[in-house]
Design a protein around this motif. Sequence first.
Motif, PDB file in Angstrom:
ATOM      1  N   LEU A 237       0.841  -1.206   0.000  1.00  0.00           N
ATOM      2  CA  LEU A 237       0.000   0.000   0.000  1.00  0.00           C
ATOM      3  C   LEU A 237       0.871   1.249   0.000  1.00  0.00           C
ATOM      4  O   LEU A 237       0.649   2.175  -0.786  1.00  0.00           O
ATOM      5  CB  LEU A 237      -0.908  -0.008   1.233  1.00  0.00           C
ATOM      6  N   ILE A 238       1.890   1.277   0.886  1.00  0.00           N
ATOM      7  CA  ILE A 238       2.794   2.428   0.950  1.00  0.00           C
ATOM      8  C   ILE A 238       3.687   2.465  -0.278  1.00  0.00           C
ATOM      9  O   ILE A 238       3.960   3.528  -0.837  1.00  0.00           O
ATOM     10  CB  ILE A 238       3.621   2.385   2.241  1.00  0.00           C
ATOM     11  N   ASP A 239       4.175   1.273  -0.715  1.00  0.00           N
ATOM     12  CA  ASP A 239       5.046   1.233  -1.889  1.00  0.00           C
ATOM     13  C   ASP A 239       4.356   1.834  -3.108  1.00  0.00           C
ATOM     14  O   ASP A 239       4.955   2.597  -3.876  1.00  0.00           O
ATOM     15  CB  ASP A 239       5.450  -0.215  -2.186  1.00  0.00           C
ATOM     16  N   GLN A 240       3.068   1.490  -3.303  1.00  0.00           N
ATOM     17  CA  GLN A 240       2.327   2.022  -4.448  1.00  0.00           C
ATOM     18  C   GLN A 240       2.154   3.525  -4.325  1.00  0.00           C
ATOM     19  O   GLN A 240       2.287   4.268  -5.299  1.00  0.00           O
ATOM     20  CB  GLN A 240       0.950   1.343  -4.545  1.00  0.00           C
ATOM     21  N   SER A 241       1.870   3.995  -3.092  1.00  0.00           N
ATOM     22  CA  SER A 241       1.715   5.439  -2.890  1.00  0.00           C
ATOM     23  C   SER A 241       3.012   6.172  -3.183  1.00  0.00           C
ATOM     24  O   SER A 241       3.003   7.250  -3.780  1.00  0.00           O
ATOM     25  CB  SER A 241       1.266   5.710  -1.453  1.00  0.00           C
ATOM     26  N   LEU A 242       4.157   5.587  -2.795  1.00  0.00           N
ATOM     27  CA  LEU A 242       5.438   6.234  -3.060  1.00  0.00           C
ATOM     28  C   LEU A 242       5.749   6.243  -4.551  1.00  0.00           C
ATOM     29  O   LEU A 242       6.329   7.194  -5.072  1.00  0.00           O
ATOM     30  CB  LEU A 242       6.554   5.518  -2.293  1.00  0.00           C
ATOM     31  N   ARG A 243       5.375   5.160  -5.252  1.00  0.00           N
ATOM     32  CA  ARG A 243       5.655   5.101  -6.692  1.00  0.00           C
ATOM     33  C   ARG A 243       4.880   6.152  -7.471  1.00  0.00           C
ATOM     34  O   ARG A 243       5.280   6.527  -8.580  1.00  0.00           O
ATOM     35  CB  ARG A 243       5.335   3.701  -7.235  1.00  0.00           C
ATOM     36  N   ASP A 244       3.769   6.636  -6.903  1.00  0.00           N
ATOM     37  CA  ASP A 244       2.999   7.678  -7.582  1.00  0.00           C
ATOM     38  C   ASP A 244       3.710   9.032  -7.557  1.00  0.00           C
ATOM     39  O   ASP A 244       3.325   9.947  -8.281  1.00  0.00           O
ATOM     40  CB  ASP A 244       1.615   7.817  -6.923  1.00  0.00           C
ATOM     41  N   TRP A 245       4.719   9.168  -6.701  1.00  0.00           N
ATOM     42  CA  TRP A 245       5.456  10.437  -6.639  1.00  0.00           C
ATOM     43  C   TRP A 245       6.370  10.533  -7.862  1.00  0.00           C
ATOM     44  O   TRP A 245       7.095   9.583  -8.181  1.00  0.00           O
ATOM     45  CB  TRP A 245       6.258  10.487  -5.348  1.00  0.00           C
ATOM     46  N   PRO A 246       6.411  11.676  -8.563  1.00  0.00           N
ATOM     47  CA  PRO A 246       7.195  11.770  -9.803  1.00  0.00           C
ATOM     48  C   PRO A 246       8.705  11.718  -9.589  1.00  0.00           C
ATOM     49  O   PRO A 246       9.449  11.494 -10.542  1.00  0.00           O
ATOM     50  CB  PRO A 246       6.757  13.122 -10.390  1.00  0.00           C
ATOM     51  N   GLY A 247       9.190  11.942  -8.371  1.00  0.00           N
ATOM     52  CA  GLY A 247      10.623  11.903  -8.113  1.00  0.00           C
ATOM     53  C   GLY A 247      10.990  10.691  -7.275  1.00  0.00           C
ATOM     54  O   GLY A 247      10.527   9.581  -7.495  1.00  0.00           O
ATOM     55  N   ILE A 248      11.854  10.908  -6.295  1.00  0.00           N
ATOM     56  CA  ILE A 248      12.293   9.861  -5.381  1.00  0.00           C
ATOM     57  C   ILE A 248      11.546  10.042  -4.065  1.00  0.00           C
ATOM     58  O   ILE A 248      11.407  11.153  -3.569  1.00  0.00           O
ATOM     59  CB  ILE A 248      13.817   9.931  -5.146  1.00  0.00           C
ATOM     60  N   ALA A 249      11.047   8.947  -3.496  1.00  0.00           N
ATOM     61  CA  ALA A 249      10.295   9.010  -2.245  1.00  0.00           C
ATOM     62  C   ALA A 249      10.732   7.868  -1.352  1.00  0.00           C
ATOM     63  O   ALA A 249      11.027   6.765  -1.824  1.00  0.00           O
ATOM     64  CB  ALA A 249       8.785   8.938  -2.503  1.00  0.00           C
ATOM     65  N   LEU A 250      10.755   8.127  -0.044  1.00  0.00           N
ATOM     66  CA  LEU A 250      11.100   7.077   0.910  1.00  0.00           C
ATOM     67  C   LEU A 250      10.447   7.369   2.243  1.00  0.00           C
ATOM     68  O   LEU A 250      10.113   8.515   2.554  1.00  0.00           O
ATOM     69  CB  LEU A 250      12.621   6.935   1.068  1.00  0.00           C
ATOM     70  N   LEU A 251      10.226   6.279   3.020  1.00  0.00           N
ATOM     71  CA  LEU A 251       9.611   6.347   4.336  1.00  0.00           C
ATOM     72  C   LEU A 251      10.684   6.051   5.370  1.00  0.00           C
ATOM     73  O   LEU A 251      11.349   5.021   5.305  1.00  0.00           O
ATOM     74  CB  LEU A 251       8.464   5.338   4.443  1.00  0.00           C
ATOM     75  N   LEU A 252      10.854   6.970   6.347  1.00  0.00           N
ATOM     76  CA  LEU A 252      11.944   6.895   7.307  1.00  0.00           C
ATOM     77  C   LEU A 252      11.359   6.680   8.703  1.00  0.00           C
ATOM     78  O   LEU A 252      10.455   7.386   9.126  1.00  0.00           O
ATOM     79  CB  LEU A 252      12.758   8.189   7.276  1.00  0.00           C
ATOM     80  N   SER A 253      11.896   5.660   9.431  1.00  0.00           N
ATOM     81  CA  SER A 253      11.432   5.371  10.789  1.00  0.00           C
ATOM     82  C   SER A 253      12.006   6.385  11.770  1.00  0.00           C
ATOM     83  O   SER A 253      12.942   7.118  11.449  1.00  0.00           O
ATOM     84  CB  SER A 253      11.862   3.963  11.199  1.00  0.00           C
ATOM     85  N   PRO A 254      11.470   6.455  13.005  1.00  0.00           N
ATOM     86  CA  PRO A 254      12.039   7.373  13.998  1.00  0.00           C
ATOM     87  C   PRO A 254      13.515   7.105  14.285  1.00  0.00           C
ATOM     88  O   PRO A 254      14.250   8.007  14.671  1.00  0.00           O
ATOM     89  CB  PRO A 254      11.174   7.127  15.246  1.00  0.00           C
ATOM     90  N   GLN A 255      13.975   5.838  14.094  1.00  0.00           N
ATOM     91  CA  GLN A 255      15.392   5.528  14.309  1.00  0.00           C
ATOM     92  C   GLN A 255      16.251   5.896  13.111  1.00  0.00           C
ATOM     93  O   GLN A 255      17.468   5.715  13.154  1.00  0.00           O
ATOM     94  CB  GLN A 255      15.570   4.025  14.611  1.00  0.00           C
ATOM     95  N   GLY A 256      15.638   6.393  12.009  1.00  0.00           N
ATOM     96  CA  GLY A 256      16.401   6.756  10.819  1.00  0.00           C
ATOM     97  C   GLY A 256      16.618   5.605   9.868  1.00  0.00           C
ATOM     98  O   GLY A 256      17.536   5.656   9.054  1.00  0.00           O
ATOM     99  N   VAL A 257      15.773   4.567   9.912  1.00  0.00           N
ATOM    100  CA  VAL A 257      15.893   3.417   9.019  1.00  0.00           C
ATOM    101  C   VAL A 257      14.908   3.574   7.863  1.00  0.00           C
ATOM    102  O   VAL A 257      13.737   3.891   8.072  1.00  0.00           O
ATOM    103  CB  VAL A 257      15.621   2.095   9.774  1.00  0.00           C
ATOM    104  N   VAL A 258      15.394   3.361   6.624  1.00  0.00           N
ATOM    105  CA  VAL A 258      14.541   3.457   5.435  1.00  0.00           C
ATOM    106  C   VAL A 258      13.661   2.218   5.380  1.00  0.00           C
ATOM    107  O   VAL A 258      14.155   1.109   5.179  1.00  0.00           O
ATOM    108  CB  VAL A 258      15.378   3.584   4.159  1.00  0.00           C
ATOM    109  N   PHE A 259      12.323   2.394   5.574  1.00  0.00           N
ATOM    110  CA  PHE A 259      11.410   1.257   5.609  1.00  0.00           C
ATOM    111  C   PHE A 259      10.752   1.000   4.259  1.00  0.00           C
ATOM    112  O   PHE A 259      10.339  -0.114   3.965  1.00  0.00           O
ATOM    113  CB  PHE A 259      10.337   1.507   6.670  1.00  0.00           C
ATOM    114  N   ALA A 260      10.633   2.016   3.434  1.00  0.00           N
ATOM    115  CA  ALA A 260      10.055   1.873   2.097  1.00  0.00           C
ATOM    116  C   ALA A 260      10.689   2.941   1.216  1.00  0.00           C
ATOM    117  O   ALA A 260      10.989   4.042   1.681  1.00  0.00           O
ATOM    118  CB  ALA A 260       8.537   2.012   2.117  1.00  0.00           C
ATOM    119  N   SER A 261      10.900   2.618  -0.066  1.00  0.00           N
ATOM    120  CA  SER A 261      11.561   3.580  -0.952  1.00  0.00           C
ATOM    121  C   SER A 261      11.318   3.195  -2.401  1.00  0.00           C
ATOM    122  O   SER A 261      11.142   2.015  -2.728  1.00  0.00           O
ATOM    123  CB  SER A 261      13.072   3.602  -0.660  1.00  0.00           C
TER     124      SER A 261
END
Length: 665
Positions: free
Chosen positions: A206-230
């Motif tokens: 669900l999040i991966d598809q939402s990020l892919r809709d962004w025309p550039g680069i998108a990523l989801l970052l956890s409070p610890q600074g870990v990339v969880f989706a990109s």
Amino acid sequence: MIRPQHRPQGLLSRWGLPTGIGRAAGVILLLSLLVGLAVGESFRLAMEADHRTSFEDKAGRKATALLEQTARGWAMGAVIISGETNPSLLVAATRPDPPRQEGDDNSEAARHLERLAHRIGGDGAFVVNRAGLIVASWDAQGRTRLGHDLGFRPYVQNGLRGSDSVYAAVGSSTGDRSLYIAAPIRTTQDEPIAAGVVVGRIAMSLIDQSLRDWPGIALLLSPQGVVFASTRREWLLSVSGEVTPDRIRAIAASRQFGGAFDGPHRVRSLPFDPDADTVEINGTRFMSARLPLQWNDPGGDWSLVLLADPAAATPLAARLGIAAAAGVGTCALGLLVLAARGAATVRHQAALDGESAARQQAERSDRQARQADLIAHLLHVKTAAALAQTLFAGLARDLPLHQGRLYVTEDDGQHLTLAGSLGDSTVPERIGADDGLIWDCANTGQALCIEDFPAGAGQVPSDPGEVSLRVLRPLIRDDRVLGVLDVTSPSPTAHLDHRADLDALLPVLALQIELIRTRTLASDSLAEVRRQTESVRRQQDISQQTEDWFRTILDGMPVGLLVVDRSGRIILSNREIERLSGYSLDELLGAEIERLLPPAIRDSHVGWRNALTMGEDQVVRMGSERPALPLLTRDGTERRVEITLTQTPALGSQPPCVCAMIRPV
């Protein structure tokens, strides 16, 4: 033969310029080149600044949309309602003996969890009790979840404290990335600790598809600074900022990312600082924006990091064209003063137009932010009156309203009840069939728009002679009219300008009216369920007291007593049997009767037992003169005993059993 220095003179003499202008023409050409380069660069910077404003506005809308998909969306609403209204989940969470395997008397809860998972588009759902154990679950892959300890998960701790939350984690056994949407299960609203937590699991696609809709680069970052989706898969589970052993150990200890940080392998670092406004990746410059996602994670806010290439705002062809135009214009300025003035006027007007466009863009951004804030507040109200109050307070910030009314359809479908109004104290509290324009709108399901509406007509009193625009909009969900929004504005032009904003609110209002109605019905049902549950609990207490009374009688008997079912398994014994055999009650219950016989006669006894038929009044005695059935104690000693067999009657679903009374010889 014409000399080269004569050529400029012949060309420029047509415009009436003095002779010997070659040197000045060279200076003008050089100045034109410099001006062209400067204007091209200025154009690039201006377009990038405008592009950044648009980029930040789009990034804010993207973050708001992601929150609407998760913490403020339909999925969260469905999980919250399940936790507040479904009695089977409350029963599962409060069972004194949690099930240890699938099918242990939690079928009703499992069926509801399956429906909940399908409703939110998830692949699983489960219930966690106060001890942190999964006591009911449904999984699309058929995986067993009962008995798993999730007490360490922050979303479980949040739910037990009474808060809903969204949590993202990597499964420790599957390695799948998932969103966990959790809400408390309560027995009473004022209880400090919830009875349990209901959780819906949604695949990270669900999040991966939402990020892919962004025309550039998108990523989801956890409070610890870990990339969880990109959108860059090579960045998954990378860490932003400085990577130290203590930090990696802390991330691994959270058990949030599966085994990604457990081994000694090298941890990947994110190749840019997500807090910077502009970053460079592999020689390419990007604009960057980091926006918080408030998911109620105790570790802090998650972040949506979005990157966009500023070169898209200033194509090379456009920059060269602007530079060339500026150079030609500057050259003309040096030759013709009038042309120079005209060019200056054009540039000045262009600057004014740019400022006006920037102001309009800022106003649109502010209005969209207020719209998103209003929707968020509408999604959290609990009553129809609060819904109307929040709606009209939000609309009045942008739309000049003369009057406003929100009516809600009653269950019979034949009346409408006033939820709230603005600027009108004489509005009828209830409207029936064939009662004015509001009923016509609800009955037909069609919007009504009346221009130059006299502001004293049709139940809308106002100053004499005043005219305005009245709009009635039905609130429809699943082809059902749930209410009518009736607003009157003294400025028809402003109302029409904000029509798109009003249209965006209609489905939100319909959804909230349905949720409020469902919550009210569910609250009544929950009260009845609690009453019935209390009655069942009292009956169970009586049954337990009766059972304890009979157990006291059985344990006080001077002879050993065993009850054996048709399969030969012991289902009841007393303390005298424990004393004679040396076995405890837990060791005897469920064991085969042959366990109390010597090994040499066990097989033959099974055949004799299977062939035994008894009537209800028949008694079979085996005395000391037939020591074929000695009692084998726990320490291996054989004891001679007298045995009397009788048959117990059937009880409910329990077929007749054999009761053996045993006395030592």
